[in-house]
Design an enzyme around this catalytic site. Structure first.
Site, mmCIF file in Angstrom:
data_model
loop_
_atom_site.group_PDB
_atom_site.id
_atom_site.type_symbol
_atom_site.label_atom_id
_atom_site.label_comp_id
_atom_site.label_asym_id
_atom_site.label_seq_id
_atom_site.Cartn_x
_atom_site.Cartn_y
_atom_site.Cartn_z
ATOM 1 N N ARG A 1 11.589 -5.372 5.104
ATOM 2 C CA ARG A 1 11.282 -3.958 4.829
ATOM 3 C C ARG A 1 12.241 -3.024 5.573
ATOM 4 N NH1 ARG A 1 5.301 -1.682 5.478
ATOM 5 N NH2 ARG A 1 5.441 -2.517 7.588
ATOM 6 N N LYS B 1 0.833 -1.212 0.000
ATOM 7 C CA LYS B 1 0.000 0.000 0.000
ATOM 8 C C LYS B 1 0.868 1.263 0.000
ATOM 9 C CE LYS B 1 -1.963 -1.119 3.920
ATOM 10 N NZ LYS B 1 -1.246 -2.387 4.187
ATOM 11 N N ARG C 1 11.349 -1.048 11.163
ATOM 12 C CA ARG C 1 10.284 -0.714 12.122
ATOM 13 C C ARG C 1 10.241 -1.716 13.277
ATOM 14 N NH1 ARG C 1 4.950 0.395 8.595
ATOM 15 N NH2 ARG C 1 4.096 -0.794 10.340
ATOM 16 N N ARG D 1 -9.589 0.555 8.610
ATOM 17 C CA ARG D 1 -9.173 -0.795 8.963
ATOM 18 C C ARG D 1 -10.251 -1.542 9.730
ATOM 19 N NH1 ARG D 1 -3.228 0.354 8.750
ATOM 20 N NH2 ARG D 1 -2.151 -1.602 9.119
ATOM 21 N N ARG E 1 -0.296 -8.987 13.516
ATOM 22 C CA ARG E 1 -0.936 -7.982 12.645
ATOM 23 C C ARG E 1 -1.718 -8.654 11.523
ATOM 24 N NH1 ARG E 1 4.395 -5.347 11.245
ATOM 25 N NH2 ARG E 1 3.303 -4.088 9.703
HETATM 26 P P1 ADP Z 1 2.270 -1.863 3.227
HETATM 27 O O1 ADP Z 1 2.268 -0.347 3.198
HETATM 28 O O2 ADP Z 1 1.059 -2.434 2.548
HETATM 29 O O3 ADP Z 1 2.470 -2.416 4.595
HETATM 30 P P2 ADP Z 1 4.840 -1.607 1.813
HETATM 31 O O4 ADP Z 1 4.491 -0.764 0.634
HETATM 32 O O5 ADP Z 1 5.563 -0.974 2.922
HETATM 33 O O6 ADP Z 1 3.493 -2.337 2.371
HETATM 34 O O7 ADP Z 1 5.641 -2.874 1.282
HETATM 35 C C1 ADP Z 1 6.143 -3.854 2.182
HETATM 36 C C2 ADP Z 1 7.532 -4.303 1.719
HETATM 37 O O8 ADP Z 1 7.409 -5.062 0.513
HETATM 38 C C3 ADP Z 1 8.495 -3.162 1.418
HETATM 39 O O9 ADP Z 1 9.790 -3.552 1.842
HETATM 40 C C4 ADP Z 1 8.427 -3.022 -0.104
HETATM 41 O O10 ADP Z 1 9.672 -2.581 -0.637
HETATM 42 C C5 ADP Z 1 8.123 -4.437 -0.549
HETATM 43 N N1 ADP Z 1 7.221 -4.493 -1.723
HETATM 44 C C6 ADP Z 1 6.186 -3.667 -2.003
HETATM 45 N N2 ADP Z 1 5.576 -4.029 -3.156
HETATM 46 C C7 ADP Z 1 6.254 -5.127 -3.617
HETATM 47 C C8 ADP Z 1 6.119 -5.962 -4.782
HETATM 48 N N3 ADP Z 1 5.137 -5.751 -5.688
HETATM 49 N N4 ADP Z 1 6.967 -6.987 -4.910
HETATM 50 C C9 ADP Z 1 7.951 -7.209 -3.973
HETATM 51 N N5 ADP Z 1 8.136 -6.461 -2.870
HETATM 52 C C10 ADP Z 1 7.297 -5.419 -2.688
HETATM 53 P P1 ADP Z 2 1.177 -1.899 7.849
HETATM 54 O O1 ADP Z 2 0.174 -1.652 6.791
HETATM 55 O O2 ADP Z 2 2.520 -2.228 7.370
HETATM 56 O O3 ADP Z 2 0.673 -2.843 8.908
HETATM 57 P P2 ADP Z 2 0.791 0.774 9.029
HETATM 58 O O4 ADP Z 2 1.949 1.668 9.002
HETATM 59 O O5 ADP Z 2 -0.363 1.055 8.182
HETATM 60 O O6 ADP Z 2 1.411 -0.655 8.771
HETATM 61 O O7 ADP Z 2 0.258 0.622 10.542
HETATM 62 C C1 ADP Z 2 1.121 0.373 11.623
HETATM 63 C C2 ADP Z 2 0.310 0.304 12.912
HETATM 64 O O8 ADP Z 2 -0.332 1.560 13.152
HETATM 65 C C3 ADP Z 2 -0.827 -0.726 12.913
HETATM 66 O O9 ADP Z 2 -0.401 -2.007 13.276
HETATM 67 C C4 ADP Z 2 -1.769 -0.108 13.951
HETATM 68 O O10 ADP Z 2 -1.314 -0.335 15.270
HETATM 69 C C5 ADP Z 2 -1.639 1.382 13.672
HETATM 70 N N1 ADP Z 2 -2.630 1.845 12.670
HETATM 71 C C6 ADP Z 2 -2.369 2.367 11.440
HETATM 72 N N2 ADP Z 2 -3.510 2.666 10.807
HETATM 73 C C7 ADP Z 2 -4.514 2.323 11.638
HETATM 74 C C8 ADP Z 2 -5.942 2.375 11.550
HETATM 75 N N3 ADP Z 2 -6.565 2.840 10.449
HETATM 76 N N4 ADP Z 2 -6.657 1.924 12.615
HETATM 77 C C9 ADP Z 2 -6.065 1.470 13.728
HETATM 78 N N5 ADP Z 2 -4.741 1.380 13.868
HETATM 79 C C10 ADP Z 2 -3.956 1.808 12.842
#
Ligand code: ADP
Ligand code: ADP
Ligand code: ZN
Length: 215
Positions: free
Chosen positions: A127, A13, A160, A88, A171
């Site tokens: 990541r 995302k 992170r 979420r 998660r």
């Molecule tokens: P999210 O915001 O949904 O948690 P991220 O965009 O941070 O996910 O992506 C999670 C990890 O996967 C990052 O280290 C990113 O570089 C990697 N990543 C994202 N998209 C792809 C893809 N299409 N193929 C392989 N790795 C990816």
């Molecule tokens: P990822 O998509 O990689 O899990 P985010 O950066 O979106 O990570 O979220 C990290 C943390 O922040 C989540 O595990 C949660 O604790 C909190 N968080 C983020 N967005 C929300 C949301 N919309 N509602 C509740 N908690 C959230």
């Protein structure tokens, strides 16, 4: 263009949102980024949120709904926005609907990024993020040119706190229980588009752009 990027942790995302921001010059609204900034600054909200985040749990709805409501009123959201990591829960989605309704706005699309669980774990454990500009990397799939240093700004990369395997599994469970119902929610609203998130990043981006162009 008013867009939600939906998908489990690690689905891509943030990566896709940043690419879309560059392409369309509309802001990325990442509740995770906003919460992490609050944690770093030790604001009252950050102090409260940290325990939930470290445990892999969701921060209470009223906190994140408040953040998003305030953010959506800002001028730069006039031309559109990309919501990344919000909503979420069904309660958050309902709150978003009434907020947008109050602003006379409607969502154009909800893109659901679909990725296998084991691929998510591999993506999240590898990541890395730039501490200065927030750009994301992956040790294997998107490594920086120089080890540990951001290509874009020279900042140091960090991992992170919640990207360890135990918290990642937690998660992913939370996603399945609290967020996955939103797929049916938005399908029912007629705005859902499912995109194969297992493809390389630029292919995923192209598919999202195609969804938006069809709107
Ligand atoms: P999210 O915001 O949904 O948690 P991220 O965009 O941070 O996910 O992506 C999670 C990890 O996967 C990052 O280290 C990113 O570089 C990697 N990543 C994202 N998209 C792809 C893809 N299409 N193929 C392989 N790795 C990816
Ligand atoms: P990822 O998509 O990689 O899990 P985010 O950066 O979106 O990570 O979220 C990290 C943390 O922040 C989540 O595990 C949660 O604790 C909190 N968080 C983020 N967005 C929300 C949301 N919309 N509602 C509740 N908690 C959230
Ligand atoms: Zn950087």
């Amino acid at each position: 263009m008013k867009l939600i990027l939906l998908g489990p942790p690690g689905a891509g995302k943030g990566t896709q949102a940043k690419m879309l921001t560059d392409r369309f010059t509309i802001p990325q609204i990442s509740t995770g980024d906003i919460l992490r900034a609050a944690v770093k600054e030790s604001t009252p909200m950050g102090i409260k949120a940290k325990t939930f985040m470290d445990g892999g749990a969701l921060v209470p709805d009223e906190v994140v709904v408040g953040i998003v409501k305030e953010r959506l009123q800002k001028d730069d959201c006039q031309r559109g926005f990309i919501l990344d990591g919000f909503p979420r829960t069904v309660a958050q989605a309902d709150a978003l609907k009434s907020t947008l309704g109050g602003l006379g706005k409607e969502l154009d699309a909800v893109v659901s990024l679909e990725v296998d669980t084991e691929a998510l774990v591999e993506r999240l454990t590898g990541r890395r993020t730039c501490k200065d500009c927030g750009r994301g990397y992956h040790v294997k799939f998107d490594p920086p040119r120089a080890g540990g240093i951001c290509d874009a700004c020279g900042g140091k990369l960090f991992q992170r706190d919640d990207d360890n395997e135990a918290t990642i599994r937690k998660r992913l469970d939370v996603y399945g229980q609290q967020t996955m119902p939103l797929i049916a929610y938005y399908r029912n609203d007629g705005v859902l588009a499912e995109v194969d998130g297992m493809q390389p990043m630029d292919v995923v981006q192209q598919r999202i752009v195609s969804v938006l162009q069809a709107k």
